[in-house]
Design a protein around this motif. Structure first.
Motif, PDB file in Angstrom:
ATOM      1  N   ARG A  44       0.686  -1.154  -0.085  1.00 44.87           N
ATOM      2  CA  ARG A  44       0.169  -0.391  -0.419  1.00 44.87           C
ATOM      3  C   ARG A  44       1.219   1.407   0.362  1.00 44.87           C
ATOM      4  NH1 ARG A  44      -3.583  -1.082   4.137  1.00 44.87           N
ATOM      5  NH2 ARG A  44      -4.589  -2.499   2.464  1.00 44.87           N
ATOM      6  N   HIS A  45       2.098   1.612   0.621  1.00 51.06           N
ATOM      7  CA  HIS A  45       2.708   3.126   0.732  1.00 51.06           C
ATOM      8  C   HIS A  45       4.144   2.370  -0.349  1.00 51.06           C
ATOM      9  CE1 HIS A  45       4.663   5.714   3.189  1.00 51.06           C
ATOM     10  NE2 HIS A  45       5.407   4.889   3.171  1.00 51.06           N
ATOM     11  N   PHE A  46       4.545   1.370  -0.694  1.00 53.41           N
ATOM     12  CA  PHE A  46       5.412   1.534  -2.318  1.00 53.41           C
ATOM     13  C   PHE A  46       4.415   1.077  -3.419  1.00 53.41           C
ATOM     14  CE2 PHE A  46       8.116   1.148   1.779  1.00 53.41           C
ATOM     15  CZ  PHE A  46       9.028   2.385   1.089  1.00 53.41           C
ATOM     16  N   ARG A  47       3.460   0.735  -3.386  1.00 47.33           N
ATOM     17  CA  ARG A  47       2.779   0.436  -4.865  1.00 47.33           C
ATOM     18  C   ARG A  47       3.544  -0.854  -5.975  1.00 47.33           C
ATOM     19  NH1 ARG A  47      -2.649   0.498  -4.818  1.00 47.33           N
ATOM     20  NH2 ARG A  47      -2.483   1.541  -3.280  1.00 47.33           N
ATOM     21  N   THR A  48       4.751  -1.871  -4.304  1.00 46.12           N
ATOM     22  CA  THR A  48       5.502  -2.689  -5.193  1.00 46.12           C
ATOM     23  C   THR A  48       5.530  -3.974  -4.427  1.00 46.12           C
ATOM     24  OG1 THR A  48       7.508  -3.342  -6.238  1.00 46.12           O
ATOM     25  CG2 THR A  48       7.263  -2.055  -4.715  1.00 46.12           C
ATOM     26  N   THR A  49       6.048  -5.608  -4.660  1.00 46.85           N
ATOM     27  CA  THR A  49       6.323  -5.991  -3.908  1.00 46.85           C
ATOM     28  C   THR A  49       7.220  -6.293  -4.280  1.00 46.85           C
ATOM     29  OG1 THR A  49       4.917  -7.645  -4.840  1.00 46.85           O
ATOM     30  CG2 THR A  49       3.827  -7.141  -3.306  1.00 46.85           C
ATOM     31  N   THR A  50       8.306  -6.315  -5.033  1.00 50.95           N
ATOM     32  CA  THR A  50       9.585  -6.826  -5.304  1.00 50.95           C
ATOM     33  C   THR A  50      10.347  -6.334  -4.131  1.00 50.95           C
ATOM     34  OG1 THR A  50       8.983  -6.200  -7.207  1.00 50.95           O
ATOM     35  CG2 THR A  50      11.287  -6.582  -6.548  1.00 50.95           C
ATOM     36  N   VAL A  51      11.369  -7.309  -3.654  1.00 55.14           N
ATOM     37  CA  VAL A  51      12.118  -6.451  -2.023  1.00 55.14           C
ATOM     38  C   VAL A  51      12.787  -6.083  -2.623  1.00 55.14           C
ATOM     39  CG1 VAL A  51      10.667  -8.667  -0.444  1.00 55.14           C
ATOM     40  CG2 VAL A  51      12.964  -8.812  -1.975  1.00 55.14           C
ATOM     41  N   ASN A  52      13.567  -5.414  -3.805  1.00 54.68           N
ATOM     42  CA  ASN A  52      14.776  -4.532  -3.727  1.00 54.68           C
ATOM     43  C   ASN A  52      14.212  -3.029  -4.476  1.00 54.68           C
ATOM     44  OD1 ASN A  52      15.798  -7.224  -4.146  1.00 54.68           O
ATOM     45  ND2 ASN A  52      17.362  -6.659  -6.365  1.00 54.68           N
ATOM     46  N   ASP A  53      13.486  -3.346  -4.491  1.00 57.98           N
ATOM     47  CA  ASP A  53      12.507  -1.401  -4.404  1.00 57.98           C
ATOM     48  C   ASP A  53      12.169  -1.297  -2.989  1.00 57.98           C
ATOM     49  OD1 ASP A  53      12.674  -2.261  -7.148  1.00 57.98           O
ATOM     50  OD2 ASP A  53      10.603  -2.678  -7.450  1.00 57.98           O
ATOM     51  N   VAL A  54      12.309  -1.692  -2.184  1.00 56.73           N
ATOM     52  CA  VAL A  54      11.757  -0.763  -1.627  1.00 56.73           C
ATOM     53  C   VAL A  54      13.187  -0.617  -0.536  1.00 56.73           C
ATOM     54  CG1 VAL A  54      10.000  -1.312   0.804  1.00 56.73           C
ATOM     55  CG2 VAL A  54       9.286  -2.781  -1.160  1.00 56.73           C
ATOM     56  N   ASN A  55      13.585   0.239  -0.995  1.00 56.87           N
ATOM     57  CA  ASN A  55      14.653   0.965  -0.303  1.00 56.87           C
ATOM     58  C   ASN A  55      15.152   1.740   0.627  1.00 56.87           C
ATOM     59  OD1 ASN A  55      14.628   2.466  -2.598  1.00 56.87           O
ATOM     60  ND2 ASN A  55      16.766   0.541  -3.372  1.00 56.87           N
ATOM     61  N   GLU A  56      13.636   2.079   0.758  1.00 55.12           N
ATOM     62  CA  GLU A  56      14.302   4.161   1.562  1.00 55.12           C
ATOM     63  C   GLU A  56      12.988   3.665   3.244  1.00 55.12           C
ATOM     64  OE1 GLU A  56      11.739   5.992  -0.851  1.00 55.12           O
ATOM     65  OE2 GLU A  56      12.526   6.177  -2.533  1.00 55.12           O
ATOM     66  N   LEU A  57      14.242   4.003   3.646  1.00 54.77           N
ATOM     67  CA  LEU A  57      13.420   4.241   4.954  1.00 54.77           C
ATOM     68  C   LEU A  57      12.328   5.555   5.568  1.00 54.77           C
ATOM     69  CD1 LEU A  57      16.261   3.974   7.225  1.00 54.77           C
ATOM     70  CD2 LEU A  57      14.584   2.666   6.892  1.00 54.77           C
ATOM     71  N   ARG A  58      12.406   6.418   5.480  1.00 55.80           N
ATOM     72  CA  ARG A  58      11.155   7.662   4.759  1.00 55.80           C
ATOM     73  C   ARG A  58      10.767   7.385   3.168  1.00 55.80           C
ATOM     74  NH1 ARG A  58      12.729  13.434   5.824  1.00 55.80           N
ATOM     75  NH2 ARG A  58      10.777  13.439   6.124  1.00 55.80           N
ATOM     76  N   GLY A  59       9.149   6.927   3.434  1.00 59.29           N
ATOM     77  CA  GLY A  59       8.583   6.829   2.233  1.00 59.29           C
ATOM     78  C   GLY A  59       8.412   7.650   1.490  1.00 59.29           C
TER      79      GLY A  59
END
Lengths: 103, 167
Positions: free
Chosen positions: A88-103
């Protein structure tokens, strides 16, 4: 009955497969699936050691495996809820793309 | 017994490998369910019927369905299929092979190779229930509390944040 080490080798193979999946797959849900496989390998070890152990009538292995299944269920529920929250926050479920601490 | 073990082991390992290697997520989930059913068969073979049924109920019935629901909610089913052929992917497989080698060497050197099973114990649901209600009542309550907390936490985590107008 197959010997005890056959079960231990099968469980080690399942653990290695789960580990390979958790390390290599990019999709968050598949990482969780790999962790579930590793937990199941541990359960197989509990039951195998219980069956081949010294006092199987004490039922310790069976009860340990049941508690472990309960904990794995809780872990799966929380893990999938986290994946949904991340999606819901990043619009992705690929773990490599979730690399920000502050969205 | 031996043949049943090898057939079930082949089904379990094949299901697990397919669940971790197939490019499409839906196929992975189905193969995961196959691997879980194979493990339930192993539990039956080992004489732990109740754990086998719990495995089918919890893993095949609940966890696999939960994974499908998560897939649905994150629209992952129509994501492009991804094979694992990258360099870090090969590194991960190498680490897993190394871990399997270490575990297999330990098992082979542990002196458990010739261990034969003692006569099958009588595992009744009554005996299990008596154990759970007498010696293991505190762990049972703790697991119940943990499950409640985990499920409430899961609902709160997955709840849409309406205060911010919903993202």
């Amino acid at each position: 009955m197959p010997p005890l080490h056959a079960y231990l080798l099968l469980s080690a193979a399942l653990f290695a497969i789960g580990l390979a999946g958790a390390l290599t797959r990019r999709h968050a849900i598949l990482v969780l699936v790999g962790i579930e496989l590793m937990l199941n390998a541990a359960n197989l070890n509990f039951i195998a050691f219980w069956r081949y152990g010294a006092r199987p009538e004490a039922l310790t292995g069976v009860l340990f495996a049941m508690f472990s299944i309960g904990i794995a269920a809780a872990e799966a529920a929380v893990g999938l809820a986290l994946i949904i929250a991340v999606y819901r926050h990043f619009r992705t479920t690929t773990v490599n793309d979730v690399n920000e601490l502050r969205g | 017994m031996e043949t049943a073990f090898y057939v079930l082991a082949a089904v379990t390992v094949a299901g697990a490998v397919a669940a971790m290697a197939l490019p499409r997520l839906v196929h992975c989930t189905l193969c995961l369910a196959v691997a879980f059913v194979g493990l339930a068969g192993h539990f039956l073979l080992l004489g732990a019927e109740f754990v086998s049924f719990a495995q089918v109920l919890v893993y095949v019935g609940a966890v696999a369905i939960l994974v499908v629901f998560a897939m649905l909610l994150t629209r992952s089913a129509d994501a492009p299929p991804a094979w694992v052929v990258s360099r870090p992917g090969l590194l991960g497989v190498g680490v897993a092979v190394l871990v399997f080698g270490c575990l297999a060497a330990t098992v082979a050197g542990s002196g458990l190779a010739g261990r034969e099973a003692p006569p099958a114990p009588e595992v009744t649901v009554k005996a299990l229930g008596e154990r759970l209600m007498a010696e293991y009542v505190v762990p049972l309550e703790v697991v119940g509390l943990l499950l409640t907390a985990a499920l409430i936490g899961a609902v709160i985590l997955a709840l849409e944040d309406r205060a911010k107008g919903g993202t």
